[in-house]
Scaffold this active site. Structure first.
Site, PDB file in Angstrom:
ATOM      1  N   GLU A 259      -7.905  -1.445  -5.691  1.00  9.95           N
ATOM      2  CA  GLU A 259      -7.092  -0.225  -5.723  1.00  9.95           C
ATOM      3  C   GLU A 259      -7.025   0.317  -7.142  1.00  9.95           C
ATOM      4  OE1 GLU A 259      -3.623  -0.249  -2.610  1.00  9.95           O
ATOM      5  OE2 GLU A 259      -3.609  -2.159  -3.698  1.00  9.95           O
TER       6      GLU A 259
ATOM      7  N   LYS B 256       0.520   6.984   1.332  1.00 11.16           N
ATOM      8  CA  LYS B 256      -0.650   6.210   0.914  1.00 11.16           C
ATOM      9  C   LYS B 256      -1.521   6.018   2.160  1.00 11.16           C
ATOM     10  CE  LYS B 256      -1.816   2.082  -1.740  1.00 11.16           C
ATOM     11  NZ  LYS B 256      -1.259   0.869  -2.394  1.00 11.16           N
TER      12      LYS B 256
END
Length: 119
Positions: A21, A98
Site C-alpha cells: 500500500e 478506501k
C-alpha cells in the site's frame, strides 16, 4: 447550522499498514460536509464571508497525497483539522473511502466517518 458538501474528491495516496500500500499507493475518495453559518455571505453575496470550497478541495487533496499514515482514521482526522482551519467552518464531517482496501473477500467499499468541531 448550514451545510456545504463536497462529495467524491479523489486523490492518490500511499496510506495503509502493508508495504504494498505504501509503495504502490491507491485512490482514496473523500466526502466532506462543512457546517457553517452562510447567512452573512448570502446577505452580502460575498465569498469572503463563507468558505471557499475550491480551496478546501485543493487542501484536502494535498493531505491525501501528502505524508502517508497507517490508518484511514488518522487520515480523516488530518482532513478534519485542515477544514477547521477555515474561520467560517464550525464543524466538519469527513468520510474517507478506501475502495481498494486489501481485503480477501468481495466488498464494495470501506469507509471511516468522523465528525469534528471547534468545541
Amino acid at each position: 447550522m448550514d451545510r456545504v458538501a463536497l462529495r467524491g474528491l479523489r486523490a492518490r495516496g500511499h496510506h495503509g499498514v502493508f508495504p504494498e500500500e505504501r509503495e504502490e499507493g491507491q485512490t482514496f475518495v473523500v466526502d466532506l460536509v462543512l457546517g457553517l453559518d452562510t447567512r452573512p455571505a448570502a446577505a452580502d453575496d460575498d465569498l469572503t464571508k463563507t468558505v471557499h470550497y475550491g480551496i478546501v478541495a485543493e487542501e484536502v487533496v494535498a493531505v491525501v497525497e501528502g505524508e502517508p499514515v497507517n490508518l484511514i482514521e488518522t487520515l480523516a482526522d488530518r482532513i478534519a483539522r485542515t477544514c477547521l482551519k477555515h474561520e467560517a467552518v464550525e464543524e466538519v464531517e469527513v468520510r474517507v473511502h478506501k475502495p481498494n482496501a486489501p481485503i480477501t473477500v468481495p466488498f464494495d467499499d470501506v469507509t471511516v466517518t468522523i465528525t469534528r468541531s471547534r468545541v
